[in-house]
Write a protein that holds these residues in place. Structure first.
Motif, short mmCIF file in Angstrom:
data_model
loop_
_atom_site.label_atom_id
_atom_site.label_comp_id
_atom_site.label_asym_id
_atom_site.label_seq_id
_atom_site.Cartn_x
_atom_site.Cartn_y
_atom_site.Cartn_z
N SER A 33 0.83 -1.20 0.00
CA SER A 33 0.00 0.00 0.00
C SER A 33 0.86 1.25 0.00
O SER A 33 2.02 1.23 0.44
N SER A 52 -4.42 0.65 -2.06
CA SER A 52 -3.78 -0.65 -2.29
C SER A 52 -3.06 -0.66 -3.63
O SER A 52 -3.58 -0.19 -4.64
N ASP A 101 -0.01 -1.94 5.28
CA ASP A 101 -1.38 -1.45 5.24
C ASP A 101 -1.69 -0.90 6.62
O ASP A 101 -0.92 -1.09 7.57
#
Length: 121
Positions: A33, A52, A101
């Protein structure tokens, strides 16, 4: 090694717009990400938005939902943060980051140099 170079930012009046860019080079296999964080004066660095790498799905902090948009241009290896309806509370140094992430800064191993956004009349 992954490098992130930011551009954009500056001074804008409340209600105005700015666009930040984050150009990446040297993607590695452990990057899932790209995120934008910000750090206001005397405050901790907090997450603003995440995109993403694989499917382009996005996440926004509640404070910016409906005003900020994160996007990517795969051909240019660049992620953008379009910021509309800016408020004085958005004043901060903005950083892009590449990593796993989520909102935890430790999960991001590469960071841009930071760019100042000031919202003031």
């Amino acid at each position: 090694q992954l490098q992130l170079v930011q551009s954009g930012g500056g001074l804008v009046q409340p209600g105005g717009s700015l666009r930040l860019s984050c150009a990446a080079s040297g993607y590695t296999s452990d990057v899932y990400s790209i995120a934008w964080f910000r750090q206001g004066p005397g405050k901790e660095r907090v997450g603003v938005s995440i995109i993403s790498i694989s499917d382009g799905s996005t996440i926004y902090a509640e404070s910016v939902k409906g005003r900020f948009t994160i996007s990517r241009d795969n051909a240019k290896n660049t992620v953008y943060l379009q910021m509309n309806f800016l408020r004085p509370g958005d004043t901060a140094v903005y950083y892009c980051a590449a990593g796993l992430d989520g909102w935890v800064t430790d999960w991001y191993g590469s960071w841009g140099q930071g760019t100042q956004v000031t919202v003031s009349a």
